[in-house]
Design an enzyme around this catalytic site. Structure first.
Site, short mmCIF file in Angstrom:
data_model
loop_
_atom_site.label_atom_id
_atom_site.label_comp_id
_atom_site.label_asym_id
_atom_site.label_seq_id
_atom_site.Cartn_x
_atom_site.Cartn_y
_atom_site.Cartn_z
NE ARG A 1 -4.20 -1.69 0.31
CZ ARG A 1 -5.29 -1.47 1.05
NH1 ARG A 1 -5.44 -0.36 1.70
NH2 ARG A 1 -6.24 -2.37 1.09
NE ARG B 1 -7.39 5.83 2.17
CZ ARG B 1 -8.24 5.11 2.90
NH1 ARG B 1 -9.39 5.62 3.24
NH2 ARG B 1 -7.91 3.91 3.31
NE ARG C 1 -8.51 6.97 -5.70
CZ ARG C 1 -9.82 7.05 -5.67
NH1 ARG C 1 -10.46 7.82 -6.51
NH2 ARG C 1 -10.51 6.37 -4.79
CG ASP D 1 -8.97 -3.20 -4.01
OD1 ASP D 1 -8.37 -2.58 -3.13
OD2 ASP D 1 -9.79 -4.10 -3.77
CE1 TYR E 1 -13.40 -7.27 2.32
CE2 TYR E 1 -11.63 -8.38 1.15
CZ TYR E 1 -12.06 -7.46 2.09
OH TYR E 1 -11.13 -6.73 2.79
O1 CP3 Z 1 0.02 -1.53 -2.42
C1 CP3 Z 1 -0.26 -0.65 -3.27
O2 CP3 Z 1 0.22 0.49 -3.23
C2 CP3 Z 1 -1.13 -1.05 -4.45
C3 CP3 Z 1 -2.50 -0.82 -4.30
C4 CP3 Z 1 -3.44 -1.74 -3.52
C5 CP3 Z 1 -4.73 -1.30 -3.19
N1 CP3 Z 1 -5.42 -2.34 -2.66
C6 CP3 Z 1 -5.25 0.07 -3.44
C7 CP3 Z 1 -6.35 0.58 -2.57
C8 CP3 Z 1 -3.32 -3.07 -3.12
C9 CP3 Z 1 -2.14 -4.02 -3.21
C10 CP3 Z 1 -4.59 -3.44 -2.57
C11 CP3 Z 1 -4.90 -4.80 -2.08
C12 CP3 Z 1 -6.04 -5.00 -1.18
N2 CP3 Z 1 -7.31 -4.47 -1.26
C13 CP3 Z 1 -6.04 -5.91 -0.09
C14 CP3 Z 1 -4.86 -6.79 0.28
C15 CP3 Z 1 -3.84 -5.99 1.01
C16 CP3 Z 1 -4.18 -5.73 2.45
O3 CP3 Z 1 -4.19 -4.55 2.83
O4 CP3 Z 1 -4.40 -6.72 3.18
C17 CP3 Z 1 -7.31 -5.88 0.52
C18 CP3 Z 1 -7.74 -6.67 1.73
C19 CP3 Z 1 -8.11 -4.96 -0.24
C20 CP3 Z 1 -9.53 -4.60 -0.02
C21 CP3 Z 1 -9.63 -3.15 0.25
N3 CP3 Z 1 -9.62 -2.16 -0.74
C22 CP3 Z 1 -9.67 -2.49 1.50
C23 CP3 Z 1 -9.71 -3.18 2.84
C24 CP3 Z 1 -9.68 -1.10 1.24
C25 CP3 Z 1 -9.62 0.04 2.24
C26 CP3 Z 1 -10.90 0.73 2.44
C27 CP3 Z 1 -10.62 2.07 3.10
O5 CP3 Z 1 -10.96 3.08 2.50
O6 CP3 Z 1 -10.05 2.08 4.21
C28 CP3 Z 1 -9.64 -0.94 -0.16
C29 CP3 Z 1 -9.60 0.35 -0.89
C30 CP3 Z 1 -8.27 0.74 -1.45
N4 CP3 Z 1 -7.48 -0.09 -2.20
C31 CP3 Z 1 -7.63 2.00 -1.32
C32 CP3 Z 1 -6.42 1.92 -2.04
C33 CP3 Z 1 -5.40 3.00 -2.26
C34 CP3 Z 1 -8.16 3.21 -0.54
C35 CP3 Z 1 -9.39 3.80 -1.14
C36 CP3 Z 1 -9.17 4.86 -2.16
O7 CP3 Z 1 -8.13 5.53 -2.24
O8 CP3 Z 1 -10.15 5.07 -2.92
#
Ligand code: CP3
Length: 351
Positions: free
Chosen positions: A26, A30, A39, A75, A150
Site C-alpha cells: 500500500r 492516501r 484521485r 485492488d 468478501y
Molecule cells: O500496495 C499498493 O500500493 C497497491 C494498491 C493496492 C490497493 N489495494 C489500493 C487501494 C493493493 C495491493 C490493494 C490490495 C487489497 N485491497 C487488499 C490486500 C492488502 C491488504 O491490505 O491486506 C485488501 C484486503 C483490499 C480490499 C480493500 N480495498 C480495502 C480493505 C480497502 C480500504 C478501504 C478504506 O478506504 O479504508 C480498499 C480500498 C483501497 N485499495 C484503497 C487503495 C489505495 C483506498 C481507497 C481509495 O483511495 O479510494
C-alpha cells in the site's frame, strides 16, 4: 528477463545482494498528498480503469521513496468486478458486494476470467509502467480465502462467521468457490506477467482467521493451484497474509518463493517455521511509523537484524496506514539501504 539483476528479484531468489531491498505494501494511496490531489472523488474502481492515472499513481511512491519495487495500482476485487460481480469499494470500509454468495447456485456468477478483454485497462497500465520504471513491477491478486470472505460476508468482517459456516456446512460448494477464485487469480497474474510485471504477490490477507486444520483442508489446495499455475513463468511469487504466524509453514508449502510475514512473528523465528529455500518479506509494524522516525528506525534495525541480509525483502507487516507521514517512510528506505549496503561498516565479529 527484465531487471534480472535488480536487488529485489535477487533477494526474492535468495541470491547475494548489494543491499536489502525495500518496498511497502500500500505504498500508493492516501498517505501521499500527491495521491489525494490526483484521485479526487469517485471510486477506486474508476481510477483503476484509467491507465494514465493508474500508472501515475503507481509511480508516485517510487519517485518519492526510491523503493526497490513498484506495485501496480489496482485492488484485489478488480477481477471480480470484471467478471460481473456487482460491488463497490467504500472509502473507510472496503469492498461491499451487492448480493453476497449463499449457495452453490451463486458459483455460476463467477465465470472464468478472460484477462485480455476483462482487464484490458489494467494490462494497458502495466504496459505503460514497464516503459517508465527503473525497478521491477509487482503484479498482484487477492488470495482465494480473502476474496471468498468478501463474496460470502458481503463486506469486511471481524469474525468470518458466514464464510466459516459455508465452509463447514457445504464443503463441496466452498471448495468449488475457492477453485474458481484460484483460477481467476492465476489468470489475472499470468496476464500481468505477460504484460511486463516481473514478480507477483498473492494477498491472502485474512487467511490468519483460520485454524491450521481449516487452512490446510480448505485453502491450501486452492493457493497451491493458483501459485502452481504460475510456476512456469519464472517470476518470483510472494504469498502474504496477516496473523498467519501459525500457518507460515503451510503458506510456504503452497509454492511461493517468498513468504510475507506480519509484525507478530520475529523474522528469525519465521525463517525456522518456513524452512530453507524460501525468502521472507516483512515485517515492521505499520503502526510504529505513526510514532515518529526514532521508534520506527529502532524497530527497523531489529527487523533487519532478525531478517538477515540474504533472502530478505524489507517491508511492513501489513499495508501503510493512511495517517502515515511520508517523510518517515522515505527515511526508512534510506536507513535500510545505508545500513545494509555492502560498504556499510560491519561490527568486527561479522566481518
Ligand atoms: O500496495 C499498493 O500500493 C497497491 C494498491 C493496492 C490497493 N489495494 C489500493 C487501494 C493493493 C495491493 C490493494 C490490495 C487489497 N485491497 C487488499 C490486500 C492488502 C491488504 O491490505 O491486506 C485488501 C484486503 C483490499 C480490499 C480493500 N480495498 C480495502 C480493505 C480497502 C480500504 C478501504 C478504506 O478506504 O479504508 C480498499 C480500498 C483501497 N485499495 C484503497 C487503495 C489505495 C483506498 C481507497 C481509495 O483511495 O479510494
Amino acid at each position: 528477463m527484465l531487471f534480472e539483476d535488480s536487488v529485489f528479484l535477487r533477494a526474492c531468489r535468495g541470491q547475494p545482494v548489494t543491499h536489502v531491498p525495500v518496498w511497502f505494501m500500500r505504498q500508493a494511496g492516501r498517505s501521499l498528498p500527491e495521491y489525494r490531489a490526483l484521485r479526487g472523488e469517485g471510486s477506486i474502481l474508476e481510477a483503476v480503469r484509467q491507465p494514465e492515472l493508474a500508472a501515475e499513481i503507481t509511480l508516485q511512491p517510487v519517485r518519492r521513496y526510491g523503493v526497490d519495487a513498484a506495485i501496480l495500482f489496482s485492488d484485489i476485487v478488480v477481477p471480480l468486478a470484471a467478471v460481473g460481480i456487482d460491488l463497490d469499494v467504500v472509502p473507510g470500509r472496503g469492498p461491499v458486494i451487492a448480493e453476497p454468495f449463499t449457495s452453490a447456485a451463486d458459483l455460476e456468477r463467477l465465470r472464468p476470467l478472460e484477462p485480455e478483454e476483462d482487464l484490458s485497462a489494467l494490462l494497458t497500465t502495466v504496459a505503460l509502467l514497464v516503459r517508465e520504471l527503473a525497478v521491477p513491477l509487482i503484479g498482484f491478486a487477492g488470495g482465494p480465502f480473502t476474496l471468498a470472505s468478501y463474496l460470502v460476508e458481503g463486506g469486511p468482517t471481524r469474525d468470518f462467521t458466514r464464510t466459516k459456516a459455508l465452509m463447514h456446512t457445504e464443503p463441496a460448494t466452498f471448495h468449488a468457490l475457492l477453485e474458481r477464485l484460484a483460477d481467476i487469480a492465476a489468470a489475472s497474474l499470468a496476464a500481468q506477467v505477460a504484460a511486463g510485471a516481473t514478480a507477483v504477490q498473492l494477498f491472502d490477507s485474512w487467511a490468519g482467521a483460520l485454524s491450521r486444520a481449516d487452512y490446510a483442508r480448505f485453502v491450501l489446495p486452492a493457493s497451491r493451484r493458483a501459485l502452481g499455475a504460475l510456476a512456469h513463468l519464472g517470476v518470483p511469487r510472494i504469498h502474504f497474509g496477516v496473523g498467519t504466524g501459525e500457518l507460515l509453514d503451510l503458506m510456504g508449502d503452497a509454492g511461493a518463493e517468498v513468504v510475507g510475514v506480519d509484525w507478530r512473528v520475529p523474522l528469525d523465528s519465521a525463517r525456522r517455521r518456513v524452512g530453507p529455500g524460501r525468502a521472507l518479506q516483512g515485517n515492521l509494524d505499520p503502526a510504529i511509523c505513526l510514532a515518529g522516525f526514532a521508534p520506527a528506525a529502532s524497530e527497523a534495525r531489529r527487523v533487519l537484524a532478525e531478517g538477515g541480509r540474504t533472502g530478505h525483502v524489507f517491508n511492513l507487516g501489513h499495508g501503510v496506514l493512511p495517517a502515515t507521514d511520508p517523510e518517515v517512510l522515505a527515511a526508512l528506505v534510506a536507513l535500510v539501504h545505508e545500513e545494509t549496503a555492502e560498504t556499510a561498516t560491519q561490527p568486527a565479529e561479522t566481518r
